[in-house]
Write a protein that holds these residues in place. Structure first.
Motif, short mmCIF file in Angstrom:
data_model
loop_
_atom_site.label_atom_id
_atom_site.label_comp_id
_atom_site.label_asym_id
_atom_site.label_seq_id
_atom_site.Cartn_x
_atom_site.Cartn_y
_atom_site.Cartn_z
N ASP A 184 0.83 -1.21 0.00
CA ASP A 184 0.00 0.00 0.00
C ASP A 184 0.86 1.26 0.00
N ASP A 185 1.98 1.22 0.74
CA ASP A 185 2.82 2.41 0.83
C ASP A 185 3.60 2.65 -0.45
N GLN A 186 3.93 1.58 -1.19
CA GLN A 186 4.56 1.78 -2.50
C GLN A 186 3.59 2.48 -3.45
N VAL A 187 2.33 2.07 -3.41
CA VAL A 187 1.31 2.70 -4.27
C VAL A 187 1.10 4.15 -3.86
N GLU A 188 1.01 4.41 -2.55
CA GLU A 188 0.80 5.78 -2.09
C GLU A 188 1.96 6.68 -2.50
N ALA A 189 3.18 6.19 -2.35
CA ALA A 189 4.35 7.00 -2.72
C ALA A 189 4.35 7.29 -4.21
N LEU A 190 4.08 6.28 -5.02
CA LEU A 190 4.06 6.45 -6.48
C LEU A 190 3.05 7.52 -6.89
N ARG A 191 1.84 7.41 -6.38
CA ARG A 191 0.79 8.35 -6.78
C ARG A 191 1.04 9.75 -6.26
N ALA A 192 1.57 9.86 -5.06
CA ALA A 192 1.84 11.17 -4.50
C ALA A 192 2.95 11.88 -5.28
N LEU A 193 3.98 11.14 -5.67
CA LEU A 193 5.10 11.74 -6.38
C LEU A 193 4.75 12.09 -7.82
N ALA A 194 3.73 11.42 -8.37
CA ALA A 194 3.34 11.68 -9.76
C ALA A 194 2.86 13.11 -9.96
N GLY A 195 2.47 13.78 -8.90
CA GLY A 195 2.06 15.17 -9.03
C GLY A 195 3.23 16.12 -9.16
N THR A 196 4.42 15.65 -8.88
CA THR A 196 5.62 16.50 -8.90
C THR A 196 6.59 16.11 -9.99
N PHE A 197 6.69 14.80 -10.26
CA PHE A 197 7.69 14.31 -11.20
C PHE A 197 7.01 13.79 -12.47
N PRO A 198 7.75 13.73 -13.58
CA PRO A 198 7.16 13.34 -14.88
C PRO A 198 6.99 11.83 -15.02
N PHE A 199 5.99 11.29 -14.35
CA PHE A 199 5.76 9.84 -14.35
C PHE A 199 4.72 9.47 -15.40
N ASP A 200 4.99 8.40 -16.13
CA ASP A 200 4.00 7.78 -17.00
C ASP A 200 3.37 6.63 -16.21
N LEU A 201 2.22 6.87 -15.62
CA LEU A 201 1.59 5.87 -14.75
C LEU A 201 0.98 4.71 -15.53
#
Length: 720
Positions: free
Chosen positions: A554-571
């Motif tokens: 769950d924490d890996q998912v939360e970190a990924l989604r939270a950081l996607a607002g700041t970094f250029p992630f292709d989800l």
């Protein structure tokens, strides 16, 4: 530029054992402050460690060699016994030569092994020699007065004079199931106790562990690449099955022995032993569920024990390096004994306690005791929940006394130390400088530095350490080195976690992020996230995963989604890779959250938690007989195959060493079989002759290259 620096990063990293070769380590300071003893190989690609001495007395500090394996072995190659290989596997030791040593009280005599033979070095004179001893020799240790050297061999504990005379057994095994003076599997693998005997301060007797493993179930580790070889028969205590029986004896130099008595039914785990001049022998024993532990004084004349302190916790009790210990009682009218030094989880913080006093508060998260002085304790600590400001990934060295804690390490980074008296050796690694710098302080003033011969990496790591999401999950984010600052094109994401107990990955250290940076340079945005269960935050943070490892996902998912607002992630293109617990987490990610993760490299994973060892697994998931549903819920496979079904398929590469005796290859094979039964294509990469470590140069290099190829294919990156 050297030939090594012209190599690709994967080959350079493998050849230098992740840039650890040539770096100084294993420091010991003499009580008189005149010498610092340490190990270091002669270059960044040389595996053989030399025993060295830094002399601090005199006009200027002077470094010299105390023992050179090449000279002592006459140029012959090393031959390691099965017992020594197992010891190195338990400690994750991949180098060669002198990999460890023990010293007497004055730090004038050192003992060590080479090719299973016994050697000593006179540290003042700088001379080394072999002592005749039946081998293979394991874990030699001089007596405090330097007159004797004890060692284990063939299940026996023996002693010889420091001049090589009077060799004799002190305790010999009654049968093939008994071993004296060595740590059993779970002690060495999970408790951080690699020793099985301890000298008395007076050098007249020893505390010796007797291990009887007849009740432990036997497993067979075979080598399918060599069907002509017999499988290795190993005693492996899987969760819910019997452990080895461990007893402790006071053994005199004439062979007389007295058993140390405590309630071994209630507290079967012998976790720690301490014997110093500041108090009687001290034991830390644990209950099997690790929710109760007792600190016991030992009467060495009778073997009787007295309770000094009892700890209880409804979740579990952690074990820490350097404790328990005695601190000298320097108070007026003191009883002449010592004050108990321990680390405890109290008031929501991890604190240092000496005697009846708690000396640290919520601003520090104490991690280990590094040394005990007359008026202070040297500790390793990170910022606690009550700290004024977060220090993501930092670990510092503090001197703690009655007046509070004084930070000795300087600058952001990861620091460790060893010391005695007014001399302290501090090793520091930061984000800006490559490698580790070592300073020697006397009275708080730098008097010397210890050089490192480690190679300079061919790439530069550029992690951004941040906290992500509502839980403030510590993260490191790495982007390609050649990416322009104004480039906002989304990048495929690679989650690169360990993500479990005892495995902090987000560190304020350059070298900790080199492999992640290399993956980033292949075209990924790489995220390393230390969620709940990982160390360094608070007791509650670590213990929240009890019975539910799914929280780490769950924490890996939360970190990924939270950081996607700041970094250029292709989800729409997210992969995950990991080894050991990280491999387990990677497998869980694509099986349980295929809506988030689209490919995984699953390295040496624990897939059926009933197959992992007692001390680790039962600490987090309890007794499998009492709560089988917890094991089923947390395992990736069970008796009925995959624990999840009906979810979209995601590509998986499963990697495992066939010689792994910690996470046995059965874990990977059961996962592969379950995937096949479910009709899910996947790739399996068996590593012939490889254990839980991957120190072999070509294997370590190609493993990185094959992972990148798989990830690019799986995410469609190979199509442009």
């Amino acid at each position: 530029m050297t030939a090594t620096q012209q190599l690709s990063f994967p080959r350079q990293s493998a050849r230098t054992q992740r840039f650890t070769l040539g770096a100084p380590r294993a420091f010991t300071v003499s009580p008189d402050g005149a010498r610092v003893v340490f190990l270091r190989s002669s270059s960044g690609t040389e595996r053989s460690g030399l025993l060295r001495v830094l002399d601090l007395d005199g006009p200027a500090p002077r470094e010299r060699i105390a023992a050179d394996p090449g000279e002592l072995l006459g140029g012959a190659g090393e031959e390691l016994s099965a017992e020594e290989k197992a010891r190195r596997e338990r400690s994750r030791e991949g180098s060669a030569g002198i990999v460890g040593y023990a010293v007497d009280r004055a730090v004038e005599l050192a003992a060590f092994t080479l090719s299973g033979r016994l050697f000593t070095a006179e540290l003042r004179a700088g001379t080394a020699r072999e002592l005749p001893a039946p081998g293979p020799v394991i874990d030699p240790r001089p007596s405090p007065d330097g007159r004797w050297v004890a060692y284990a061999t063939g299940g026996s504990l023996r002693v010889t004079g420091a001049e090589g005379d009077g060799d004799r057994p002190l305790a010999e095994p009654e049968d093939a199931h008994v071993c004296w003076g060595q740590a059993e599997f779970v002690a060495a693998e999970e408790m951080g106790r690699s020793r099985g005997y301890w000298w008395a301060p007076e050098s007249d007797r020893l505390l010796v562990a007797r291990v009887d493993d007849r009740a432990v179930r036997r497993w067979w580790i075979s080598d399918p690449a060599h069907p002509d070889r017999e499988p290795a028969r190993v005693a492996y205590p899987a969760a819910g099955t019997p452990n080895a029986e461990v007893r402790l004896y006071v053994v005199a130099l004439d062979g007389g022995r007295t058993e140390v008595v405590w309630d071994r039914v209630r507290h079967p785990y012998l976790a720690r032993v301490h014997w110093s001049a500041d108090g009687p022998p001290l034991l830390l024993v644990q209950s099997r569920d690790q929710r109760t532990q007792a600190f016991l004084e030992v009467d060495p004349d009778t073997g009787g024990t007295r309770l000094v302190h009892l700890d209880e916790d409804p979740v579990w009790l952690e074990l820490f390096a350097g404790v328990p210990a005695w601190a000298p009682d320097v108070t007026p009218g003191g009883r002449g004994g010592g004050r108990l030094v321990r680390i405890a989880d109290e008031g929501g913080a991890r604190v240092l306690a000496v005697g009846d006093r708690v000396l640290t508060g919520a601003d520090l998260h104490v991690r280990a005791v590094l040394g005990v002085g007359a008026d202070h304790v040297l500790v390793s600590a990170s910022a606690g929940e009550g700290a004024a400001a977060p220090e993501t990934g930092e670990i510092h060295v503090y001197r703690v006394g009655a007046r509070g804690a004084e930070r000795l390490s300087e600058g952001p980074g990861v620091h460790s130390a060893a010391g005695c008296g007014d001399v302290t050796v501090i090793a520091s690694a930061g984000l800006e400088a490559t490698g580790t710098s070592v300073r020697v302080l006397r009275g708080g003033r730098v008097v010397a530095e210890v050089a490192s011969y480690a190679e300079r990496p061919s790439i530069t790591a550029r992690p951004r350490l941040v906290e992500a999401g509502a839980r403030r999950i510590p993260c490191a984010v790495l982007l390609p080195s050649d990416r322009a600052a104004d480039d906002d094109r989304p990048l495929p994401v690679l989650m690169d976690p360990y993500g479990g107990p005892h495995g902090q990955r987000v560190l304020a250290s350059h070298h900790a992020h080199l492999t992640s940076q290399w993956f980033a340079d292949q075209g990924f945005a790489v995220v390393v996230a230390d969620g709940r269960g990982t160390p360094g935050r608070s007791p509650e943070w670590e213990k929240s995963v009890r019975d539910d490892f799914g929280l780490t996902l769950d924490d890996q998912v939360e970190a990924l989604r939270a950081l996607a607002g700041t970094f250029p992630f292709d989800l729409d293109r997210v992969a995950v890779r990991g080894w050991s617990y990280g491999g387990y987490l990677a497998g869980m990610a694509v099986l349980r959250r295929p809506d988030v993760f689209h490919a995984a490299v699953v390295g040496a994973p624990v897939t059926d938690l009933r197959l992992y060892d007692t001390h680790w697994t039962e600490r987090y998931l309890g007794d499998p007989a009492a709560q089988p549903e917890v094991y089923t819920a947390n395992s990736l496979v069970g008796d009925d195959g995959l624990t999840v079904a009906g979810t979209p398929h995601r590509p998986m590469m499963v990697v495992h060493g066939l010689a792994d005796d910690n996470v046995v290859v059965a874990h990977a094979l059961r996962l592969s079989s379950a995937l096949l039964s479910a009709g899910r294509p996947h790739e399996v990469l068996p590593l012939t002759g490889v254990t839980h470590m991957t120190p072999q140069e070509q294997i370590a290099e190609n493993l990185l290259l094959l992972q990148v190829d798989f990830l690019k294919r799986s995410l469609g990156m190979d199509r442009g």
